[in-house]
Design a protein around this motif. Structure first.
Motif: not given
Ligand SMILES: NC(=O)c1ccc[n+]([C@@H]2O[C@H](COP(=O)([O-])OP(=O)(O)OC[C@H]3O[C@@H](n4cnc5c(N)ncnc54)[C@H](OP(=O)(O)O)[C@@H]3O)[C@@H](O)[C@H]2O)c1
Length: 357
Positions: A254-264
């Motif tokens: 965990l965590p389940v990554i639904i959307k990765d962090a990005s610069e934007t």
């Protein structure tokens, strides 16, 4: 009251800061460690960008390598001057990205003579994660001392999805040591030979559209144990759900990554592995929560103080490759590491940086 510098996440997606926080005198069974080296992990990014398990301002970091500078009462195995490494995460005084950490001695091991602090600091959180996930979530015992006989599932296929991640590299090496012979892994092609040297029988590119059928063929039709070291809804969990069959145990970090962090863009996380894919009936899917590993008495007493240094000293596990993040100040180094994580630059390596001389 004496104070020292600590790296903090101050708000969601804000630049990191360095503040002065109180130095906590070591109590019974605790030592004060001058932290010299640390490593940044994806959790630091999840916390800074996604506020995962965080109340800002939050001191970051969990991997410590440093020197014992003061002892509390009843410390049995450490003395002032010992070079130590360990995993501190529960409260501010234990965290790693600060100059002085106050830590119970059972969370620390002595750095063996064959390893540098920069190498040693790549182990603690990953090492603990592997022992916890394999024993609690895959229900494969890892006793200590290791028995001389082969384990019950020695020849059953075990898939390490994300074998080149820090956790994945230690998972392969630890499972091989315990006698598991049928280890499969996924990783980019550039890491395949290294992972075979760590114990993988076969390694597959996770971007290959045919990966499900190739994995099943290599495993002889069924993969009863899967450790997902990535936890990405689309990048690992859904692909695994395509081949996991009845009675398979699937442990997902965990965590389940639904959307990765990005610069934007801000990241999105979930905590339910069950709801992240359409699992076949009878598949046991679980989310790994390493922070509960101290419930296991053996792991509390020996995992970091004895098992981890022994496996490193005897060359049974090789440390991750690491990249030093340079910078003139503590803040620059901490920020440089988290920016590299956000840009997804990390491939088969750990980001290591200096806290103090
Ligand atoms: N819940 C817990 O108890 C716990 C404990 C520890 C870690 N974690 C979580 O576990 C995750 C991994 O941590 P880490 O420190 O091991 O990460 P890491 O070393 O930073 O992971 C980087 C690696 O991920 C691989 N990768 C990326 N996407 C992939 C995909 N779709 N399939 C397969 N491999 C992929 C890359 O492989 P290539 O370079 O081969 O492309 C890269 O080498 C993080 O989200 C972390 O927060 C959770």
């Amino acid at each position: 009251m004496s104070t020292h510098a600590a790296v903090v996440s101050v708000a969601i997606r804000a630049p990191l800061d360095v503040i002065q926080i109180p130095t906590v005198k070591p109590g019974d069974g605790e030592v004060l460690v001058k932290v010299q080296w640390t490593a940044s992990t994806p959790l630091d990014l999840h916390q800074n960008d996604g506020s995962l398990l965080v109340n800002h301002p939050q001191v970051l970091g969990s991997g410590i390598a440093g020197i014992v500078v003061e002892l509390g009462l009843q410390v049995k195995n450490l003395k002032v001057g010992d070079q130590v490494f360990g995993f501190g995460w529960r409260e501010q005084k234990e965290k790693a990205h600060q100059e002085l950490a106050t830590v119970p001695e059972y969370l620390l091991g002595k750095i063996p003579a064959n390893s540098t602090p920069q190498e040693a600091v790549t182990l603690p959180n990953n090492f603990v994660t592997v022992f916890h996930a394999v024993t609690t979530d895959l229900e494969l015992p890892l006793p200590w001392p290791r028995p001389s006989s082969a384990p019950e599932h020695a020849n059953d296929p075990i898939l390490i999805w994300g074998g080149s991640s820090s956790v994945g590299q230690y998972a392969l090496q630890i499972l091989r040591y315990y006698g598991y012979t049928n280890l499969l892994a996924t990783a980019s092609k550039t890491h395949h030979e290294a992972l075979k040297a760590y114990g993988a029988r076969e390694v597959f590119d996770y971007r290959d559209p045919e990966i499900s059928s190739k994995l099943l063929e290599a495993a002889g039709g069924e993969i009863p144990f899967v450790l997902d070291c990535i936890g990405s809804k689309n990048g690992s969990i859904i692909p695994i759900s395509k081949f996991a069959k009845k009675r398979a145990k699937v442990a997902v970090l965990l965590p389940v990554i639904i959307k990765d962090a990005s610069e934007t863009e801000a990241p999105e996380y979930g905590m339910s592995v069950e709801d992240s894919a359409n699992w076949a009936e009878g598949v046991v899917s679980r989310g790994v929560r390493t922070h509960f590993y101290l419930k296991n008495g053996l792991f509390k007493d020996k995992l970091q103080s004895e098992i981890m240094p022994t496996l490193l000293a005897e060359g049974i596990v090789r440390p991750n490759k690491y990249r030093i993040i340079e910078g003139k100040t503590l803040k620059e180094r901490a920020q440089g590491a988290i920016d590299a994580l956000r840009r997804k630059e990390v491939s088969g390596e750990r980001l290591v940086w200096r806290i103090s001389e």
